[in-house]
Write a protein that holds these residues in place. Structure first.
Motif, PDB file in Angstrom:
ATOM      1  N   MET A   1       0.843  -1.189   0.000  1.00 60.97           N
ATOM      2  CA  MET A   1       0.000   0.000   0.000  1.00 60.97           C
ATOM      3  C   MET A   1       0.884   1.246   0.000  1.00 60.97           C
ATOM      4  O   MET A   1       1.801   1.367   0.805  1.00 60.97           O
ATOM      5  N   THR A   2       0.608   2.157  -0.895  1.00 56.93           N
ATOM      6  CA  THR A   2       1.360   3.409  -0.968  1.00 56.93           C
ATOM      7  C   THR A   2       0.704   4.457  -0.077  1.00 56.93           C
ATOM      8  O   THR A   2      -0.510   4.663  -0.147  1.00 56.93           O
ATOM      9  N   VAL A   3       1.501   5.081   0.785  1.00 61.23           N
ATOM     10  CA  VAL A   3       0.986   6.122   1.681  1.00 61.23           C
ATOM     11  C   VAL A   3       1.820   7.382   1.522  1.00 61.23           C
ATOM     12  O   VAL A   3       3.017   7.323   1.217  1.00 61.23           O
ATOM     13  N   GLN A   4       1.177   8.504   1.704  1.00 61.38           N
ATOM     14  CA  GLN A   4       1.863   9.798   1.739  1.00 61.38           C
ATOM     15  C   GLN A   4       1.514  10.444   3.061  1.00 61.38           C
ATOM     16  O   GLN A   4       0.336  10.644   3.379  1.00 61.38           O
ATOM     17  N   THR A  26       5.240   8.415  11.903  1.00 65.78           N
ATOM     18  CA  THR A  26       4.405   8.974  10.847  1.00 65.78           C
ATOM     19  C   THR A  26       3.057   9.395  11.422  1.00 65.78           C
ATOM     20  O   THR A  26       2.582   8.828  12.404  1.00 65.78           O
ATOM     21  N   LYS A  27       2.468  10.382  10.795  1.00 68.44           N
ATOM     22  CA  LYS A  27       1.186  10.885  11.280  1.00 68.44           C
ATOM     23  C   LYS A  27       0.057   9.892  11.044  1.00 68.44           C
ATOM     24  O   LYS A  27      -0.849   9.761  11.873  1.00 68.44           O
ATOM     25  N   THR A  28       0.115   9.155   9.939  1.00 75.76           N
ATOM     26  CA  THR A  28      -1.012   8.293   9.558  1.00 75.76           C
ATOM     27  C   THR A  28      -0.789   6.816   9.836  1.00 75.76           C
ATOM     28  O   THR A  28      -1.747   6.035   9.827  1.00 75.76           O
ATOM     29  N   SER A  29       0.481   6.409  10.108  1.00 77.12           N
ATOM     30  CA  SER A  29       0.756   4.981  10.284  1.00 77.12           C
ATOM     31  C   SER A  29       1.552   4.661  11.543  1.00 77.12           C
ATOM     32  O   SER A  29       2.030   3.536  11.702  1.00 77.12           O
ATOM     33  N   GLY A  30       1.703   5.650  12.436  1.00 82.27           N
ATOM     34  CA  GLY A  30       2.447   5.408  13.661  1.00 82.27           C
ATOM     35  C   GLY A  30       3.937   5.233  13.420  1.00 82.27           C
ATOM     36  O   GLY A  30       4.492   5.731  12.438  1.00 82.27           O
ATOM     37  N   GLU A  61       6.613   9.615   0.871  1.00 80.06           N
ATOM     38  CA  GLU A  61       5.756   8.676   0.152  1.00 80.06           C
ATOM     39  C   GLU A  61       6.423   7.313   0.294  1.00 80.06           C
ATOM     40  O   GLU A  61       7.617   7.162  -0.023  1.00 80.06           O
ATOM     41  N   ALA A  62       5.683   6.348   0.802  1.00 81.77           N
ATOM     42  CA  ALA A  62       6.300   5.069   1.137  1.00 81.77           C
ATOM     43  C   ALA A  62       5.391   3.903   0.777  1.00 81.77           C
ATOM     44  O   ALA A  62       4.167   4.048   0.663  1.00 81.77           O
ATOM     45  N   ASN A  63       6.018   2.739   0.615  1.00 80.26           N
ATOM     46  CA  ASN A  63       5.279   1.490   0.443  1.00 80.26           C
ATOM     47  C   ASN A  63       5.219   0.784   1.785  1.00 80.26           C
ATOM     48  O   ASN A  63       6.251   0.446   2.367  1.00 80.26           O
ATOM     49  N   HIS A  64       4.016   0.573   2.291  1.00 79.06           N
ATOM     50  CA  HIS A  64       3.815  -0.131   3.554  1.00 79.06           C
ATOM     51  C   HIS A  64       3.200  -1.506   3.272  1.00 79.06           C
ATOM     52  O   HIS A  64       2.072  -1.617   2.817  1.00 79.06           O
ATOM     53  N   LEU A  70      10.904  -4.309   7.487  1.00 75.82           N
ATOM     54  CA  LEU A  70      11.329  -2.966   7.106  1.00 75.82           C
ATOM     55  C   LEU A  70      10.578  -2.508   5.863  1.00 75.82           C
ATOM     56  O   LEU A  70      10.474  -3.241   4.874  1.00 75.82           O
ATOM     57  N   GLU A  71      10.063  -1.273   5.924  1.00 76.47           N
ATOM     58  CA  GLU A  71       9.318  -0.723   4.799  1.00 76.47           C
ATOM     59  C   GLU A  71      10.272   0.036   3.869  1.00 76.47           C
ATOM     60  O   GLU A  71      11.466   0.176   4.158  1.00 76.47           O
ATOM     61  N   ARG A  72       9.740   0.519   2.739  1.00 82.90           N
ATOM     62  CA  ARG A  72      10.553   1.245   1.759  1.00 82.90           C
ATOM     63  C   ARG A  72       9.979   2.639   1.521  1.00 82.90           C
ATOM     64  O   ARG A  72       8.756   2.795   1.407  1.00 82.90           O
TER      65      ARG A  72
END
Length: 239
Positions: A1-4, A26-30, A61-64, A70-72
């Motif tokens: 899932m891509t998050v910004q 992160t604000k949206t994913s802890g 912008e990351a892939n979770h 570990l994420e990217r």
């Protein structure tokens, strides 16, 4: 899932010759950890190692994958540039202390937007002000509200602070009870704004004693909490 999402750099660790592992709130994913491959050798990539100094405010912008690995990060940029936080010697010493504190206290991946807003607001406040001698004390006390062990102030007029139970009482009931001038100063910080707390007059010894008490309090209420290695430097700076 891509998050910004906005993010705050908590900690970074060199991995191998050219990689970094960074921990971001992160604000949206802890709290999330990311592997940045080749970032220490890359000079033209979208992601630069200089972006990941402690407490930097980023937009990423990351892939979770949400698998506990570990994420990217795909892209990262400065959200709000600091003017003095990483260049002023006193403030940069505070940054390393606060980074160690947060590394030891924020361990869950749960989203906590109130904590994120508190950290973002206070780091910007620190960046913009010069009267900061009591900042670390006020920061720790206010941080307790978000970690769930802020002192019960319903009996704040009483003279003894029971660190084990987080309350004020008449008499000592265990080895973690404190009284005297240190507790009196501690009370002055409770319920004050950052601006007000900077005007509390403390000697070097009093400031160090309050900080020492607070770190013991954190150890009692947070499993695995360790005193920051940068503590001795901080005590010297604010002497």
């Amino acid at each position: 899932m891509t998050v910004q999402t906005p993010a705050i750099v908590i900690h970074s660790l060199r991995y191998g010759e050219s990689d970094l592992i960074v921990s971001l709130l992160t604000k949206t994913s802890g709290l999330r950890s990311y592997l940045l491959k080749g970032v220490l050798k890359s000079k033209r990539g979208k992601i630069r190692a200089s972006l990941f100094q402690p407490l930097t405010l980023l937009e990423i912008e990351a892939n979770h994958r949400n698998k506990g690995t570990l994420e990217r990060i795909k892209e990262a940029k400065i959200l709000v540039p600091y003017k003095s936080l990483h260049t002023d010697f006193v403030k940069s010493s505070l940054v390393f202390f606060l980074s160690e504190i947060l590394k030891n206290t924020i361990q869950e991946e749960e989203v906590n937007e109130e904590l994120f807003h508190y950290l973002e607001t206070t780091f910007l406040w620190l960046d913009a002000h010069q009267n900061i001698s009591n900042f670390h004390i006020s920061f720790l006390i206010k941080l307790m509200q978000f970690l769930g062990f802020y002192p019960d102030v319903s009996n704040i007029s009483l003279t003894v602070f029971n660190m084990q139970d987080g309350c004020f009482q008449n008499d000592s009931s265990n080895i973690y009870c404190m009284d005297g001038q240190t507790v009196s100063y501690f009370k002055e910080f409770l319920g004050t704004t950052f601006e007000e707390s900077m005007d509390i007059k403390l000697s070097r010894m009093a400031r160090n004693e309050i900080l020492s008490m607070l770190l013991v309090y954190f150890e009692l209420h947070l499993h695995g909490f360790k005193k920051p290695r940068s503590l001795s430097i901080l005590n010297e700076i604010f002497s």
